[in-house]
Design a protein around this motif. Structure first.
Motif, mmCIF file in Angstrom:
data_model
loop_
_atom_site.group_PDB
_atom_site.id
_atom_site.type_symbol
_atom_site.label_atom_id
_atom_site.label_comp_id
_atom_site.label_asym_id
_atom_site.label_seq_id
_atom_site.Cartn_x
_atom_site.Cartn_y
_atom_site.Cartn_z
ATOM 1 N N GLU A 254 5.348 -5.994 6.514
ATOM 2 C CA GLU A 254 5.253 -6.707 7.794
ATOM 3 C C GLU A 254 3.892 -6.491 8.446
ATOM 4 N N ALA A 255 3.310 -5.306 8.307
ATOM 5 C CA ALA A 255 1.988 -5.011 8.860
ATOM 6 C C ALA A 255 1.076 -4.583 7.723
ATOM 7 N N PHE A 256 -0.116 -5.139 7.666
ATOM 8 C CA PHE A 256 -1.039 -4.860 6.565
ATOM 9 C C PHE A 256 -2.477 -5.002 7.042
ATOM 10 N N THR A 257 -3.385 -4.393 6.315
ATOM 11 C CA THR A 257 -4.812 -4.572 6.597
ATOM 12 C C THR A 257 -5.331 -5.744 5.773
ATOM 13 N N LEU A 258 -6.453 -6.305 6.184
ATOM 14 C CA LEU A 258 -7.041 -7.410 5.432
ATOM 15 C C LEU A 258 -7.548 -6.937 4.077
ATOM 16 N N SER A 259 -7.976 -5.681 3.999
ATOM 17 C CA SER A 259 -8.405 -5.141 2.705
ATOM 18 C C SER A 259 -7.240 -5.065 1.733
ATOM 19 N N ALA A 260 -6.075 -4.636 2.235
ATOM 20 C CA ALA A 260 -4.886 -4.573 1.377
ATOM 21 C C ALA A 260 -4.473 -5.971 0.928
ATOM 22 N N LEU A 261 -4.585 -6.944 1.819
ATOM 23 C CA LEU A 261 -4.256 -8.321 1.460
ATOM 24 C C LEU A 261 -5.204 -8.835 0.377
ATOM 25 N N GLN A 262 -6.498 -8.547 0.520
ATOM 26 C CA GLN A 262 -7.457 -8.979 -0.498
ATOM 27 C C GLN A 262 -7.175 -8.321 -1.836
ATOM 28 N N ARG A 263 -6.854 -7.022 -1.824
ATOM 29 C CA ARG A 263 -6.547 -6.333 -3.085
ATOM 30 C C ARG A 263 -5.319 -6.935 -3.757
ATOM 31 N N ALA A 264 -4.354 -7.373 -2.952
ATOM 32 C CA ALA A 264 -3.155 -7.996 -3.522
ATOM 33 C C ALA A 264 -3.512 -9.316 -4.201
ATOM 34 N N VAL A 265 -4.338 -10.136 -3.558
ATOM 35 C CA VAL A 265 -4.757 -11.408 -4.157
ATOM 36 C C VAL A 265 -5.546 -11.149 -5.430
ATOM 37 N N GLU A 266 -6.418 -10.148 -5.410
ATOM 38 C CA GLU A 266 -7.210 -9.819 -6.599
ATOM 39 C C GLU A 266 -6.322 -9.310 -7.729
ATOM 40 N N ALA A 267 -5.309 -8.529 -7.390
ATOM 41 C CA ALA A 267 -4.411 -7.992 -8.423
ATOM 42 C C ALA A 267 -3.657 -9.109 -9.134
ATOM 43 N N ILE A 268 -3.229 -10.115 -8.386
ATOM 44 C CA ILE A 268 -2.515 -11.234 -8.990
ATOM 45 C C ILE A 268 -3.463 -12.149 -9.750
ATOM 46 N N SER A 269 -4.577 -12.507 -9.130
ATOM 47 C CA SER A 269 -5.508 -13.455 -9.755
ATOM 48 C C SER A 269 -6.293 -12.823 -10.893
ATOM 49 N N GLY A 270 -6.489 -11.502 -10.840
ATOM 50 C CA GLY A 270 -7.247 -10.816 -11.881
ATOM 51 C C GLY A 270 -8.741 -10.972 -11.746
ATOM 52 N N VAL A 271 -9.229 -11.496 -10.624
ATOM 53 C CA VAL A 271 -10.673 -11.683 -10.420
ATOM 54 C C VAL A 271 -11.074 -11.054 -9.091
ATOM 55 N N PRO A 272 -12.323 -10.562 -8.987
ATOM 56 C CA PRO A 272 -12.794 -9.983 -7.721
ATOM 57 C C PRO A 272 -13.159 -11.082 -6.729
ATOM 58 N N LEU A 273 -12.915 -10.841 -5.455
ATOM 59 C CA LEU A 273 -13.202 -11.815 -4.412
ATOM 60 C C LEU A 273 -14.268 -11.289 -3.464
ATOM 61 N N HIS A 274 -15.081 -12.192 -2.936
ATOM 62 C CA HIS A 274 -16.128 -11.832 -1.976
ATOM 63 C C HIS A 274 -15.472 -11.557 -0.623
ATOM 64 N N LYS A 275 -15.723 -10.371 -0.088
ATOM 65 C CA LYS A 275 -15.023 -9.930 1.115
ATOM 66 C C LYS A 275 -15.206 -10.882 2.281
ATOM 67 N N GLN A 276 -16.435 -11.265 2.597
ATOM 68 C CA GLN A 276 -16.678 -12.105 3.765
ATOM 69 C C GLN A 276 -16.124 -13.515 3.565
ATOM 70 N N ASN A 277 -16.276 -14.057 2.365
ATOM 71 C CA ASN A 277 -15.710 -15.382 2.087
ATOM 72 C C ASN A 277 -14.191 -15.377 2.219
ATOM 73 N N PHE A 278 -13.580 -14.290 1.746
ATOM 74 C CA PHE A 278 -12.127 -14.162 1.833
ATOM 75 C C PHE A 278 -11.678 -14.151 3.293
ATOM 76 N N ARG A 279 -12.374 -13.405 4.117
ATOM 77 C CA ARG A 279 -11.964 -13.292 5.521
ATOM 78 C C ARG A 279 -12.236 -14.581 6.294
ATOM 79 N N ARG A 280 -13.319 -15.268 5.966
ATOM 80 C CA ARG A 280 -13.570 -16.556 6.622
ATOM 81 C C ARG A 280 -12.490 -17.571 6.245
ATOM 82 N N ALA A 281 -12.073 -17.548 4.977
ATOM 83 C CA ALA A 281 -11.014 -18.457 4.534
ATOM 84 C C ALA A 281 -9.709 -18.163 5.260
#
Length: 328
Positions: A254-281
């Motif tokens: 229910e409560a999460f950090t944006l870093s944890a959310l990005q790591r979850a997306v990366e874990a599923i997709s298998g590719v690294p994401l650009h931090k600032q682009n991810f947060r702007r999106a």
């Protein structure tokens, strides 16, 4: 003489643990009570007399087998290849002589809770598909697979050899071809066709022969029946849905950090994401909202906690994240 049909249900249950994509696996027992040496997915028979719907049956036997209660569930695919099921105790005595058709389901949960059920454990996806994880760059195991796939292509001649090599290039990003994270099932089925996946020899009733430890590690661990194909289908579906539906939030607390959310997306997709682009999106989607409090358990500077604005799903159409634009 007609062959009877048994309908089975299989569940790919996904969670994120410590930034890794996990799947709940079981080791089913045969009629003699012996546990399988290979892992499998939770599965069981559909009884039309006892079960009103497939989904209710799925939820019931998953809880019975694993002591885990499902949350988000969606139907995945129907698997019905001839000879796909080895008889196991929980499919009943009729399964051995029947054609088993399995309806696969994808289930997402926000926590890989230990079930303490016998013969059950959470397993990392990379155990079964080590070549799918590009978060740290091109996986080293791809060099091993490339050698084996080129040898397989060259074993044929003319147009067939060229076709095999072209398919390997596209699927496994050989010769500087771009990596497409959504071709998960295509990659597994190519390894199966090439005889590199151990399941291929097993399904043909042949011995696997001598395989180097290096190649065995590159191909990934086999699973019972066609469960690795079902798992590949689920991973492909989930990676695709990340781009057009906000399904990743079904994997978050229910409560999460944006870093944890990005790591979850990366874990599923298998590719690294650009931090600032991810947060702007994320800001453009308006799907997350700050809670006004900090998470002190980040191991560094406290980070703000956010929540998923689930009410936005009913307010307007919501898309996922365009991963190619977010890559690091």
């Amino acid at each position: 003489m007609s062959q009877s049909i048994v309908i089975g249900l299989s569940a790919v249950i996904v969670a994120i643990r410590d930034g890794e994509a996990m799947v709940l696996t079981v080791r089913p027992r045969d009629a003699a009570g012996r546990a399988s040496e290979l892992a499998g997915l939770p599965f069981g028979p559909f009884d039309p007399q006892a079960h009103r719907t497939f989904e209710l049956a799925l939820r019931a036997f998953v809880t019975q087998q694993t002591r885990f209660e499902l949350g988000y569930v969606e139907q995945l695919y129907t698997f019905g290849d001839r000879g796909r099921e080895a008889p196991v105790a929980n499919m009943g005595p009729d399964a051995a002589a029947a054609r088993v058709v399995s309806v696969g389901y994808l289930a997402l949960t926000p926590a890989a809770v230990e079930t303490h059920a016998p013969d059950t454990e959470w397993s990392s996806w990379s155990r079964f598909f080590p070549y799918e994880d590009w978060r740290g760059g091109r996986p080293r195991v791809l060099a091993v697979l490339e050698t084996a796939l080129r040898r397989w292509a060259c074993a044929s001649r003319g147009a067939e050899a060229a076709n095999r090599l072209a398919r390997a290039r596209l699927a496994f990003a050989l010769d500087d071809a771009p990596w497409n994270e959504e071709r998960v099932l295509e990659r597994y089925e190519l390894l199966y066709e090439a005889g590199l996946a151990p399941e291929a020899a097993r399904d043909r009733g042949e011995s696997c022969g001598a395989v180097s430890e290096e190649l065995a590690a590159a191909v990934g661990e086999p699973m019972i029946s066609d469960h690795r194909r079902i798992l590949a289908t689920a991973l492909q579906r989930l990676r695709g849905k990340l781009k057009y539906r906000p399904v990743v939030f079904e994997l978050m607390p229910e409560a999460f950090t944006l870093s944890a959310l990005q790591r979850a997306v990366e874990a599923i997709s298998g590719v690294p994401l650009h931090k600032q682009n991810f947060r702007r999106a994320l800001e453009r989607t308006a799907l997350v909202e700050g809670l006004g409090r900090l998470d002190a358990d980040t191991g560094g500077r406290p980070a703000e906690l956010f929540r998923f604005r689930r009410e936005m799903l009913s307010a307007r159409p919501v898309s996922g994240l365009s991963l190619p634009l977010l890559r690091d």
